[in-house]
Design a protein around this motif. Structure first.
Motif, PDB file in Angstrom:
ATOM      1  N   GLY A  96      19.214 -11.583 -25.527  1.00 35.04           N
ATOM      2  CA  GLY A  96      18.951 -11.848 -24.160  1.00 35.04           C
ATOM      3  C   GLY A  96      18.967 -13.411 -23.931  1.00 35.04           C
ATOM      4  N   GLY A  97      19.324 -13.737 -22.880  1.00 35.72           N
ATOM      5  CA  GLY A  97      19.492 -15.171 -22.147  1.00 35.72           C
ATOM      6  C   GLY A  97      18.136 -15.535 -21.512  1.00 35.72           C
ATOM      7  N   GLY A  98      17.725 -16.679 -21.765  1.00 33.56           N
ATOM      8  CA  GLY A  98      16.808 -17.412 -21.165  1.00 33.56           C
ATOM      9  C   GLY A  98      16.780 -17.788 -19.767  1.00 33.56           C
ATOM     10  N   THR A  99      15.826 -18.125 -19.071  1.00 42.03           N
ATOM     11  CA  THR A  99      15.751 -18.379 -17.634  1.00 42.03           C
ATOM     12  C   THR A  99      14.756 -19.727 -17.435  1.00 42.03           C
ATOM     13  OG1 THR A  99      15.777 -17.745 -15.329  1.00 42.03           O
ATOM     14  CG2 THR A  99      13.911 -16.723 -16.918  1.00 42.03           C
ATOM     15  N   GLN A 100      14.661 -20.239 -16.188  1.00 41.32           N
ATOM     16  CA  GLN A 100      13.778 -21.336 -15.768  1.00 41.32           C
ATOM     17  C   GLN A 100      13.141 -21.179 -14.293  1.00 41.32           C
ATOM     18  OE1 GLN A 100      16.076 -24.958 -15.993  1.00 41.32           O
ATOM     19  NE2 GLN A 100      16.352 -24.864 -13.893  1.00 41.32           N
ATOM     20  N   GLN A 101      12.211 -22.114 -14.075  1.00 43.75           N
ATOM     21  CA  GLN A 101      11.839 -22.067 -12.742  1.00 43.75           C
ATOM     22  C   GLN A 101      12.722 -22.291 -11.635  1.00 43.75           C
ATOM     23  OE1 GLN A 101       8.611 -25.012 -13.444  1.00 43.75           O
ATOM     24  NE2 GLN A 101       9.975 -26.544 -12.353  1.00 43.75           N
ATOM     25  N   ASP A 102      12.341 -22.110 -10.435  1.00 41.81           N
ATOM     26  CA  ASP A 102      13.443 -22.473  -9.422  1.00 41.81           C
ATOM     27  C   ASP A 102      12.555 -23.644  -8.400  1.00 41.81           C
ATOM     28  OD1 ASP A 102      15.604 -22.403  -7.916  1.00 41.81           O
ATOM     29  OD2 ASP A 102      15.141 -20.704  -6.600  1.00 41.81           O
TER      30      ASP A 102
END
Length: 357
Positions: free
Chosen positions: A323-329
């Motif tokens: 699965g791919g990572g993400t980050q804050q917005d």
């Protein structure tokens, strides 16, 4: 070697040489379906009148017959059973060495989930990839089988880590199993929210900035290796998160910020997967998930990372992709709420192929 065809001289000893049997020999002990002559010799009767001419082109070769799987495909002399969910591979006839008594296999475990979004999170590692069939022709070193049922386990993908204050390392994928072959689930991707390293497994999860270390691949070790490590962590706070490892390649490390900047240019890509045609159609399996922001998923079902919430992209179903990572917005001061979750890992697959004639 088969008995010669019509026109060739044959006698009882010719039949004995092909099929064996106990002395004294008589042609009446060689009915089809008995202990000596297999069912593939359709010119040989099962009872009644029997003669030497019935044995032209007859062969002691016996072949596997089996049932099971979500789908079954046949091409030429081969049959492939594909399991996309747990089940049983039931061997009805085990065959013999003169025909076929071994099977080719592809066993791919579930991929690891991506890390949750606290600044940047890393991609999950691919599920372990094991096969004796690395090329485009039937493999060597297949597994011998007996006439019995073989339970099949198809591993699920690991869950992506939650965002905000719950952000942790992504969940590990589950193992896939056929007979003596076990492929290990992929390791989850790291998150900045926790000091813990990424998960290890078939392929390891990627590391995060500020030394949230990557996970090891080929864990537990097998030969040939079932996977690769995740991309290494960076010590710099502004670097991108790293990609998870794939079957053919380690995950890429997240890019470093350019000189004079605290902000990186993107995330590391997931490691590439491996192509295989055991199903008679070439498919790539076990790609690593990409690290945030925006790291691409590895070929073979790896999920790409997102540049902002709500979630990293999941690994593709039945490929074992990470699965791919993400980050804050939001700016750091507001980063503990509303952040994205990592993408879930893709489920695994088991394929079994054998010669049926």
């Amino acid at each position: 070697m088969a008995i010669p065809g019509p026109g060739s001289p044959i006698g009882i000893q010719t039949i004995v040489n092909e099929f064996g049997g106990d002395a004294p020999h008589a042609i009446s002990e060689y009915y089809r379906g008995g202990p000596e002559v297999g069912p593939n010799n359709t010119n040989v009767p099962t009872s009644g009148t029997i003669s030497l001419s019935n044995f032209y082109d007859a062969s002691n070769a016996q072949f596997i017959t089996a049932q099971g799987g979500n789908t079954t495909a046949t091409e030429g002399d081969f049959t492939a059973h594909t399991f996309t969910s747990p089940g049983t591979f039931t061997v009805q006839t085990a065959g013999n060495s003169a025909g076929s008594n071994t099977v080719d296999f592809l066993v791919v475990a579930g991929g690891g989930g991506g890390g949750g979004g606290f600044t940047k999170s890393a991609g999950g590692g691919a599920g372990g990839f094991r096969t004796n069939n690395p090329g485009t022709t039937p493999g060597s070193g297949g597994l011998p089988v007996s006439a019995t049922g073989f339970p099949i386990t198809v591993g699920g993908g690991g869950s992506g880590s939650g965002g905000g204050t719950s952000a942790m390392v992504g969940g590990s994928g589950s193992n896939s199993i056929f007979s003596t072959i076990t492929s290990a689930g992929g390791g989850g991707g790291a998150s900045r929210r926790t000091p813990n390293a990424a998960g290890s497994g078939g392929s390891g999860g990627g590391g995060c900035p500020q030394n949230r270390g990557s996970g090891s691949g080929n864990t537990p070790p097998v030969s040939p290796p079932q996977g690769n490590p995740g991309g290494a962590a960076s010590h710099r706070i502004g670097a991108g998160a790293s990609g998870g490892g794939g079957a053919a390649q380690a995950g890429q490390q997240g890019p470093q910020p350019p000189p004079g900047s605290d902000h990186g240019t993107g995330g590391g890509a997931g490691g590439q997967g491996t192509a295989n045609n055991i199903t008679f159609s070439t498919t790539t399996y076990a790609g690593g998930g990409g690290g945030a922001p925006g790291g691409g998923g590895g070929s073979g079902g790896g999920g790409s990372a997102t540049g902002k919430p709500p979630a990293g992209n999941p690994g593709q179903t039945n490929t074992g992709g990470g699965g791919g990572g993400t980050q804050q917005d939001q700016p750091m001061a507001f980063s503990l709420q509303g952040n994205g979750t990592g993408g879930s890992g893709g489920s695994g697959i088991v394929v079994i192929r054998y010669k049926h004639q």
